[in-house]
Design a protein around this motif. Sequence first.
Motif, PDB file in Angstrom:
ATOM      1  N   GLY A   1       0.792  -1.025   0.030  1.00 26.17           N
ATOM      2  CA  GLY A   1      -0.121   0.063  -0.026  1.00 26.17           C
ATOM      3  C   GLY A   1       0.783   1.295   0.044  1.00 26.17           C
ATOM      4  O   GLY A   1       1.895   1.168   0.511  1.00 26.17           O
ATOM      5  N   ALA A   2       0.123   2.381  -0.430  1.00 20.06           N
ATOM      6  CA  ALA A   2       1.049   3.598  -0.327  1.00 20.06           C
ATOM      7  C   ALA A   2       1.709   4.026   0.908  1.00 20.06           C
ATOM      8  O   ALA A   2       2.828   4.406   0.929  1.00 20.06           O
ATOM      9  CB  ALA A   2       0.188   4.600  -1.033  1.00 20.06           C
ATOM     10  N   ASP A   3       0.700   3.812   1.906  1.00 21.90           N
ATOM     11  CA  ASP A   3       1.178   4.253   3.298  1.00 21.90           C
ATOM     12  C   ASP A   3       2.617   3.443   3.619  1.00 21.90           C
ATOM     13  O   ASP A   3       3.558   3.875   4.152  1.00 21.90           O
ATOM     14  CB  ASP A   3       0.171   4.083   4.167  1.00 21.90           C
ATOM     15  CG  ASP A   3      -0.906   5.120   4.039  1.00 21.90           C
ATOM     16  OD1 ASP A   3      -0.561   5.963   3.398  1.00 21.90           O
ATOM     17  OD2 ASP A   3      -1.980   4.889   4.665  1.00 21.90           O
ATOM     18  N   ALA A   4       2.675   1.932   3.330  1.00 19.61           N
ATOM     19  CA  ALA A   4       3.495   1.270   3.831  1.00 19.61           C
ATOM     20  C   ALA A   4       4.971   1.574   2.949  1.00 19.61           C
ATOM     21  O   ALA A   4       5.736   1.346   3.406  1.00 19.61           O
ATOM     22  CB  ALA A   4       3.165  -0.260   3.514  1.00 19.61           C
TER      23      ALA A   4
ATOM     24  N   LEU B   1       1.933   5.626  -7.134  1.00 21.04           N
ATOM     25  CA  LEU B   1       3.168   6.385  -7.520  1.00 21.04           C
ATOM     26  C   LEU B   1       2.861   8.059  -7.308  1.00 21.04           C
ATOM     27  O   LEU B   1       3.824   8.617  -6.926  1.00 21.04           O
ATOM     28  CB  LEU B   1       3.538   5.963  -8.845  1.00 21.04           C
ATOM     29  CG  LEU B   1       3.805   4.713  -9.318  1.00 21.04           C
ATOM     30  CD1 LEU B   1       4.444   4.252 -10.706  1.00 21.04           C
ATOM     31  CD2 LEU B   1       4.924   4.301  -8.149  1.00 21.04           C
ATOM     32  N   ARG B   2       1.785   8.333  -7.846  1.00 18.53           N
ATOM     33  CA  ARG B   2       1.510   9.560  -7.444  1.00 18.53           C
ATOM     34  C   ARG B   2       1.702   9.961  -6.159  1.00 18.53           C
ATOM     35  O   ARG B   2       2.191  10.973  -5.652  1.00 18.53           O
ATOM     36  CB  ARG B   2       0.343  10.236  -8.115  1.00 18.53           C
ATOM     37  CG  ARG B   2      -0.270  11.856  -7.870  1.00 18.53           C
ATOM     38  CD  ARG B   2      -1.717  11.940  -8.424  1.00 18.53           C
ATOM     39  NE  ARG B   2      -2.485  11.327  -7.427  1.00 18.53           N
ATOM     40  CZ  ARG B   2      -2.884  11.819  -6.107  1.00 18.53           C
ATOM     41  NH1 ARG B   2      -2.148  12.828  -5.710  1.00 18.53           N
ATOM     42  NH2 ARG B   2      -3.632  11.319  -5.436  1.00 18.53           N
TER      43      ARG B   2
ATOM     44  N   LYS C   1      13.337  12.596  -9.050  1.00 20.96           N
ATOM     45  CA  LYS C   1      12.976  12.165 -10.299  1.00 20.96           C
ATOM     46  C   LYS C   1      12.385  10.725 -10.171  1.00 20.96           C
ATOM     47  O   LYS C   1      12.825   9.846  -9.389  1.00 20.96           O
ATOM     48  CB  LYS C   1      14.299  11.760 -11.208  1.00 20.96           C
ATOM     49  CG  LYS C   1      13.644  11.185 -12.561  1.00 20.96           C
ATOM     50  CD  LYS C   1      13.062  12.405 -13.575  1.00 20.96           C
ATOM     51  CE  LYS C   1      13.849  13.625 -13.997  1.00 20.96           C
ATOM     52  NZ  LYS C   1      13.018  14.496 -14.804  1.00 20.96           N
ATOM     53  N   THR C   2      10.963  10.479 -10.574  1.00 18.85           N
ATOM     54  CA  THR C   2      10.477   8.953 -10.511  1.00 18.85           C
ATOM     55  C   THR C   2      10.340   8.355 -12.064  1.00 18.85           C
ATOM     56  O   THR C   2       9.764   8.903 -13.302  1.00 18.85           O
ATOM     57  CB  THR C   2       9.086   9.006 -10.183  1.00 18.85           C
ATOM     58  OG1 THR C   2       8.965   9.805  -8.994  1.00 18.85           O
ATOM     59  CG2 THR C   2       8.371   7.787 -10.299  1.00 18.85           C
TER      60      THR C   2
ATOM     61  N   LEU D   1       2.129   9.009 -17.819  1.00 19.61           N
ATOM     62  CA  LEU D   1       2.708   9.580 -16.654  1.00 19.61           C
ATOM     63  C   LEU D   1       2.429  10.969 -16.272  1.00 19.61           C
ATOM     64  O   LEU D   1       2.781  11.461 -15.275  1.00 19.61           O
ATOM     65  CB  LEU D   1       4.182   9.154 -16.774  1.00 19.61           C
ATOM     66  CG  LEU D   1       4.759   7.896 -17.136  1.00 19.61           C
ATOM     67  CD1 LEU D   1       6.363   7.982 -17.347  1.00 19.61           C
ATOM     68  CD2 LEU D   1       4.373   6.771 -16.331  1.00 19.61           C
ATOM     69  N   ASP D   2       1.318  11.372 -16.806  1.00 20.87           N
ATOM     70  CA  ASP D   2       0.983  12.915 -16.720  1.00 20.87           C
ATOM     71  C   ASP D   2       0.774  13.014 -15.235  1.00 20.87           C
ATOM     72  O   ASP D   2       0.767  14.079 -14.799  1.00 20.87           O
ATOM     73  CB  ASP D   2      -0.091  13.152 -17.696  1.00 20.87           C
ATOM     74  CG  ASP D   2       0.217  13.303 -18.924  1.00 20.87           C
ATOM     75  OD1 ASP D   2       1.472  13.423 -19.259  1.00 20.87           O
ATOM     76  OD2 ASP D   2      -0.497  13.382 -19.869  1.00 20.87           O
ATOM     77  N   GLY D   3      -0.105  12.164 -14.285  1.00 15.95           N
ATOM     78  CA  GLY D   3      -0.675  12.319 -13.095  1.00 15.95           C
ATOM     79  C   GLY D   3       0.483  12.232 -12.031  1.00 15.95           C
ATOM     80  O   GLY D   3       0.263  12.392 -10.668  1.00 15.95           O
ATOM     81  N   ILE D   4       1.697  11.824 -12.591  1.00 15.40           N
ATOM     82  CA  ILE D   4       2.665  11.411 -11.537  1.00 15.40           C
ATOM     83  C   ILE D   4       3.859  12.512 -11.454  1.00 15.40           C
ATOM     84  O   ILE D   4       4.510  12.778 -12.586  1.00 15.40           O
ATOM     85  CB  ILE D   4       3.585  10.050 -11.960  1.00 15.40           C
ATOM     86  CG1 ILE D   4       2.740   8.873 -12.054  1.00 15.40           C
ATOM     87  CG2 ILE D   4       4.620   9.807 -10.733  1.00 15.40           C
ATOM     88  CD1 ILE D   4       3.154   7.695 -12.522  1.00 15.40           C
TER      89      ILE D   4
END
Length: 244
Positions: free
Chosen positions: A172-175, A207-208, A219-220, A232-235
């Motif tokens: 998960g994002a939090d982890a 990822l966002r 950089k991602t 990838l526009d939203g990241i």
Amino acid sequence: MSAIWTPSRQRISASNFTRFQEQLSSSHGLVFDSYNSLHAWSVAEPDAFWSEVWDFCGFVGDKGETAFRPGASIMECSFFPEAQLNVAETLLKNADGRDAIIFHAEEGRRVVWSRAELRDRVSRIAAALAAHGVTKGNCVAGIVPNMPETVAAALAVAALGAVWASCSPDFGADAICDRLSQIEPKILFAADGYSYHGKIFDIREKLRIVTESLPTVEKTVVWPHVLQPEDLDGIPKAEPLESF
């Protein structure tokens, strides 16, 4: 009890164990008549034994004067305490046409990289990382499945003396943020998703969230794994692997 299987004389003579014995005979004049006798020597002379192992395995680097430093317990013993080497240099030294990675994706895709192709990939990623200021001691993170690009990225980071840390893309994002915030990564590598039990999971929204939560990420770098076309526009700070 009878043996289930016994190797032929030809297989024994072609084995790494036999080649190692031949090296010991050539370098030290030592001849062992069995595995047990070689094992006994390795225990009695650990410094000489491990020094020979280094040479036999072909590590690239300086092993130093001491191969084994004893301690009060096994946990306090040191192996090659003076050694200096880069593991990527050793792993990539034989850059020829032999297979280095054979990858089978769950959806049926098969990818084969030769040793030369792997070294080329690692070299290009390392050059890109260096151009973005990654150097010894920096941290680079990955949110990646087990796949060839993951191996290349990890080796590229090691080649620069930087530190690699990774998370499974099903976290998960939090982890992910809890784990990676502790190391303050400079660059983040990620796949766009992963497949499991025949289903494709898009992690671009994850990822966002992660990128926005890690202020040290400059950089991602995203590679398309299960999703096409790549969007990838939203990241924030995202860039495809190939352009990176």
